[in-house]
Design an enzyme around this catalytic site. Structure first.
Site, PDB file in Angstrom:
ATOM      1  N   ASN A   8      49.208  49.235  36.216  1.00 51.06           N
ATOM      2  CA  ASN A   8      48.273  50.368  36.318  1.00 51.06           C
ATOM      3  C   ASN A   8      48.544  51.099  37.623  1.00 51.06           C
ATOM      4  OD1 ASN A   8      46.517  49.166  38.493  1.00 51.06           O
ATOM      5  ND2 ASN A   8      46.326  47.598  36.916  1.00 51.06           N
ATOM      6  N   ASP A  16      44.455  42.940  32.233  1.00 51.24           N
ATOM      7  CA  ASP A  16      43.638  42.079  31.373  1.00 51.24           C
ATOM      8  C   ASP A  16      44.488  41.279  30.390  1.00 51.24           C
ATOM      9  OD1 ASP A  16      41.186  42.750  32.474  1.00 51.24           O
ATOM     10  OD2 ASP A  16      41.018  44.571  31.271  1.00 51.24           O
ATOM     11  N   LYS A  76      67.233  42.031  28.969  1.00 51.69           N
ATOM     12  CA  LYS A  76      66.705  43.376  28.679  1.00 51.69           C
ATOM     13  C   LYS A  76      66.656  43.660  27.176  1.00 51.69           C
ATOM     14  CE  LYS A  76      67.527  48.223  29.532  1.00 51.69           C
ATOM     15  NZ  LYS A  76      68.563  49.222  29.750  1.00 51.69           N
ATOM     16  N   PHE A  80      34.764  45.012  42.035  1.00 49.39           N
ATOM     17  CA  PHE A  80      34.960  46.457  41.932  1.00 49.39           C
ATOM     18  C   PHE A  80      34.983  46.825  40.456  1.00 49.39           C
ATOM     19  CE2 PHE A  80      36.120  48.884  45.781  1.00 49.39           C
ATOM     20  CZ  PHE A  80      35.832  47.907  46.710  1.00 49.39           C
ATOM     21  N   LYS A 102      29.041  43.673  34.486  1.00 44.21           N
ATOM     22  CA  LYS A 102      30.047  42.888  35.232  1.00 44.21           C
ATOM     23  C   LYS A 102      29.384  42.041  36.326  1.00 44.21           C
ATOM     24  CE  LYS A 102      33.732  45.998  33.960  1.00 44.21           C
ATOM     25  NZ  LYS A 102      34.679  47.031  34.293  1.00 44.21           N
ATOM     26  N   LYS A 112      30.023  38.087  35.887  1.00 44.29           N
ATOM     27  CA  LYS A 112      30.911  37.468  36.887  1.00 44.29           C
ATOM     28  C   LYS A 112      30.121  36.833  38.030  1.00 44.29           C
ATOM     29  CE  LYS A 112      34.337  40.873  35.476  1.00 44.29           C
ATOM     30  NZ  LYS A 112      35.770  41.074  35.494  1.00 44.29           N
TER      31      LYS A 112
HETATM   32  N1  CTP Z   1      39.009  41.067  37.558  1.00 47.26           N
HETATM   33  C1  CTP Z   1      39.557  39.825  37.762  1.00 47.26           C
HETATM   34  N2  CTP Z   1      40.403  39.287  36.821  1.00 47.26           N
HETATM   35  C2  CTP Z   1      40.680  39.964  35.689  1.00 47.26           C
HETATM   36  C3  CTP Z   1      40.122  41.248  35.477  1.00 47.26           C
HETATM   37  C4  CTP Z   1      39.279  41.773  36.433  1.00 47.26           C
HETATM   38  O1  CTP Z   1      39.311  39.205  38.796  1.00 47.26           O
HETATM   39  N3  CTP Z   1      41.492  39.423  34.802  1.00 47.26           N
HETATM   40  C5  CTP Z   1      38.089  41.612  38.592  1.00 47.26           C
HETATM   41  C6  CTP Z   1      38.612  42.855  39.287  1.00 47.26           C
HETATM   42  O2  CTP Z   1      39.347  42.498  40.451  1.00 47.26           O
HETATM   43  C7  CTP Z   1      37.331  43.609  39.627  1.00 47.26           C
HETATM   44  C8  CTP Z   1      36.366  43.196  38.537  1.00 47.26           C
HETATM   45  O3  CTP Z   1      36.896  41.994  37.959  1.00 47.26           O
HETATM   46  O4  CTP Z   1      36.763  43.201  40.844  1.00 47.26           O
HETATM   47  C9  CTP Z   1      36.181  44.221  37.450  1.00 47.26           C
HETATM   48  O5  CTP Z   1      37.442  44.550  36.923  1.00 47.26           O
HETATM   49  P1  CTP Z   1      37.568  45.575  35.714  1.00 47.26           P
HETATM   50  O6  CTP Z   1      39.007  45.712  35.339  1.00 47.26           O
HETATM   51  O7  CTP Z   1      36.783  46.808  36.060  1.00 47.26           O
HETATM   52  O8  CTP Z   1      36.737  44.847  34.589  1.00 47.26           O
HETATM   53  P2  CTP Z   1      37.093  43.900  33.415  1.00 47.26           P
HETATM   54  O9  CTP Z   1      36.225  42.707  33.551  1.00 47.26           O
HETATM   55  O10 CTP Z   1      38.568  43.661  33.316  1.00 47.26           O
HETATM   56  O11 CTP Z   1      36.557  44.721  32.170  1.00 47.26           O
HETATM   57  P3  CTP Z   1      37.156  46.046  31.456  1.00 47.26           P
HETATM   58  O12 CTP Z   1      38.656  46.062  31.748  1.00 47.26           O
HETATM   59  O13 CTP Z   1      36.823  45.826  30.038  1.00 47.26           O
HETATM   60  O14 CTP Z   1      36.429  47.220  32.061  1.00 47.26           O
END
Ligand code: CTP
Length: 404
Positions: free
Chosen positions: A209, A278, A288, A322, A336, A340
């Site tokens: 990303n 994710d 490759k 975040f 969240k 969490k």
């Molecule tokens: N985070 C994490 N591990 C993951 C995904 C997210 O520790 N596998 C943490 C990120 O560092 C951030 C928080 O969770 O502090 C929220 O991340 P975000 O990507 O916004 O949320 P997700 O839980 O992944 O949900 P979604 O992608 O569905 O919005």
């Protein structure tokens, strides 16, 4: 962070002088005792009365004004200052200081101060690129002066390019970095994660990303400056590692998980700014992948949610998450916090101008477990970082008093 600091703002004669009031007003609001020194040419662009009204202090323009007090004015100000910032800084003032010329009140004060000096240059793009100006900047930098890079865009002279006065929020962030002296995090260990993760498909291609790591690095730097021991676990980014932190580079979400778990026991506070992928490809190819097929479906497997894992094993630690969202910001961020087990979450709508990945500024909301929401103005990422630290400290004080 800046309350009761004494800062001299030098204003020189460029069109960007009209932006000086914004910086001065921001400093005054932050509790700074601001003293302005203007060159004569600056006074052609903006009046001393304007700056005096905003700074609430007399403005100095002349070297040989009859002093109201017995003190030699430029020396007393130079002695009292915690920092001098020249904004805008023309090629002329940079050249004069570099050559050791002290022929007006501003150049003389710069020469006389022992405080850090920060230049925020603004000039025509060709002037800025001129090797003489660049050599002057290099020499002054080597002598300990600080420089911000000018912004890029349309300049008042009609040219496009580098030469705009850096954004006021960026100047303010740098001022915070150069003057911070509070050591209110001494004895605390911060674990900060930052940047993106990469999930490799084959040895060349990956899923990732647009996170640049700027927000996480700003948190790491702010915590370090305020005396914390900082462990920074970062995905691949191209910004410099803040001095004094323990730096652990990682690539994938799995690597980040392992590094975080390894250091979790040491942490009093965890700030998870990282944009963790994710999912990862179910199969990572050893060589490759060649093109050929018109359609190709990539099978993905879910990554462990690192923060959720930490939340299940929270103990006495403070956990900050975040949430970068494009829709339903409050609803998603609130969920969240609960899922969490966070103390608070820093939420931002990445579609807003000046917020999100890659920018030097951010527009965030702090959401707490009890449903409180604090909306912050647009500000530099370093300033956001200091606000996060301030909130962590007050949370710790509440917990120490037995509150929840
Ligand atoms: N985070 C994490 N591990 C993951 C995904 C997210 O520790 N596998 C943490 C990120 O560092 C951030 C928080 O969770 O502090 C929220 O991340 P975000 O990507 O916004 O949320 P997700 O839980 O992944 O949900 P979604 O992608 O569905 O919005």
């Amino acid at each position: 962070m800046l309350t009761d600091k004494c800062i001299i703002v030098g204003v020189t004669g460029g069109i960007a002088a009209y932006k000086a009031p914004d910086l001065i007003s921001k400093l005054v609001k932050a509790g700074v005792d601001v003293h302005i020194i203007m060159t004569e040419s600056a006074a052609k662009f903006i009046t001393p009365l304007t700056l005096q009204t905003i700074s609430r202090n007399p403005v100095t323009t002349q070297m040989f004004e009859f002093p109201g007090e017995w003190e030699v004015q430029h020396i007393s100000l130079a002695d009292r200052a915690d920092l001098m910032v020249v904004a805008p800084a023309t090629a002329n003032i940079i050249g004069k200081v570099c050559a050791g010329i002290a022929d007006d009140i501003l150049s003389t004060t710069i020469m006389a101060t022992r405080a850090p000096v920060l230049f925020a240059p603004a000039m025509n793009v060709h002037m800025y690129e001129n090797p003489i100006v660049q050599a002057n900047i290099a020499k002054l930098s080597s002598l300990g002066c600080h420089f911000l890079e000018p912004g890029t865009g349309r300049l008042a002279c009609g040219y496009e390019g580098k030469g705009r006065l850096p954004d006021v929020d960026i100047i303010f962030d740098k001022i915070c970095s150069l003057t911070v002296s509070t050591r209110d995090l001494t004895g605390k260990t911060f674990l900060v994660t930052a940047g993106p993760t990469r999930e490799y498909i084959d040895p060349i291609r990956f899923l990732s990303n647009g996170s640049t790591g700027k927000m996480g690095y700003a948190v790491a730097e702010a915590a370090r400056e305020r005396g914390a021991r900082v462990i920074l676990i970062s995905g691949p980014v191209s910004i410099p590692v803040p001095p004094g932190v323990t730096y652990i580079p990682v690539v994938s979400a799995r690597d980040m998980f392992e590094a975080v778990v390894k250091h979790y026991q040491e942490a009093d506070v965890v700030v998870k700014t990282a944009a963790v992928a994710d999912y990862h490809p179910k199969k990572q190819l050893g060589s490759k992948l060649k093109k050929g097929r018109d359609d190709w479906a990539l099978e993905l497997t879910k990554n462990e949610d690192i923060l959720q894992y930490l939340g299940r094993n929270k103990g006495n630690r403070i956990l900050i998450g975040f949430a970068a969202e494009t829709d339903n910001l409050l609803e998603n961020a609130t969920r969240k916090i609960r899922d969490k087990n966070l103390d608070f979450i820093v939420a931002n709508d990445v579609t807003q101008p000046g917020a999100g990945f890659g920018t030097d500024t951010n527009v965030v909301k702090f959401l707490y477990r009890d449903g409180r929401v604090e909306q912050m103005d647009k500000m530099g990422k370093k300033e956001v970082a200091h606000h996060i630290v301030d909130r962590i400290l007050s949370l710790q004080e509440t917990l120490a008093r037995g509150g929840s």
